[in-house]
Scaffold this active site. Sequence first.
Site, PDB file in Angstrom:
ATOM      1  CE1 TYR A 144     -32.529  -7.580   3.733  1.00 62.06           C
ATOM      2  CE2 TYR A 144     -30.948  -7.172   5.493  1.00 62.06           C
ATOM      3  CZ  TYR A 144     -31.490  -6.841   4.266  1.00 62.06           C
ATOM      4  OH  TYR A 144     -30.993  -5.766   3.568  1.00 62.06           O
ATOM      5  CE  LYS A 174     -35.008  -4.840   4.703  1.00 67.06           C
ATOM      6  NZ  LYS A 174     -34.243  -5.042   3.463  1.00 67.06           N
TER       7      LYS A 174
END
Length: 307
Positions: A144, A174
């Site tokens: 992330y 992400k």
Amino acid sequence: MDPAVDRKVSGIVAATFTPFNPDGHINPAVIGPYVDYLTKKQGVTNVFVNGTTGESVSLSMEERKVLAEVWCREGKGKLDQLIVHVGCMSLKDTQELARHAEEIGADGIAVISPSFFKPSTADALREYLKQVAKVAPTLPFYYYHIPAMTGINVNARDVVEGIEQLIPSFRGLKFSGTDLMDFGQCVRLSQPNWSLLYGVDEQLLAGLAMGAEGAVGSTFNYMGCHTKQLITAFKAGDLSQARAIEFKVQELLCFAIKKGFNLGVNKQLMIEVSGLSLGPPRLPLLQCPADNSQAIAKKYHSLFPDP
């Protein structure tokens, strides 16, 4: 055991809000209706739980476990993919949450970089991620990347290059940053079994043009159906329609920014649109003033009228 990593994530992934009671305690009872709202009203069947939108760093370990468990239970048979964000400031806490996510049947885990004692190089961050992934080897693992929140000055490209050699369960990224060159290089380095998910809602069309296969975002909680139309138009080559939808999203957010748009405002907008009782954010975030949230909701309905 081989990791269960055959199902790629694509399309829209809602970064979920954490429901609180007025007294500040988590309110898991809302999660069942929340799942139904996402799936039935927005057509969203993928979620990203306990991330930035979910105020994860303001939650206790036990609260994060309870929320993940309830999402898994309530989403069973209704959600396609449930990714649990397990990142903490402590490696040991992150590992504990990763093991827990594996135990409760999550479909994947995501990890943000620690942001107090920061990794100074990509190699340091990669080693940290490796130590998390190895305790939950059956779960697809996602990095992330959100530099605006972490302050980590390490390109995602340098993190993901060759990472499958270090983390066999690595399955994507992400990318919640605005550096499209860095994102493009991640796409260039991507392996066929990775999912590249863009995380800046108001720039999604640009992310799709660079090669994103889907998106994770907070606005998809209440604009998921419209964002799905944007992606459909893009895939069909109808850039005029895709831009028209993206410009509406940007117009709404520009209006909201003038009203002091932050997570508290975003959460209140979700409440106004969905009717769910999600409660206030947790301090130090402040609840959005009612007149601001109502003005933003009015703007939302003017741009996206009910059919």
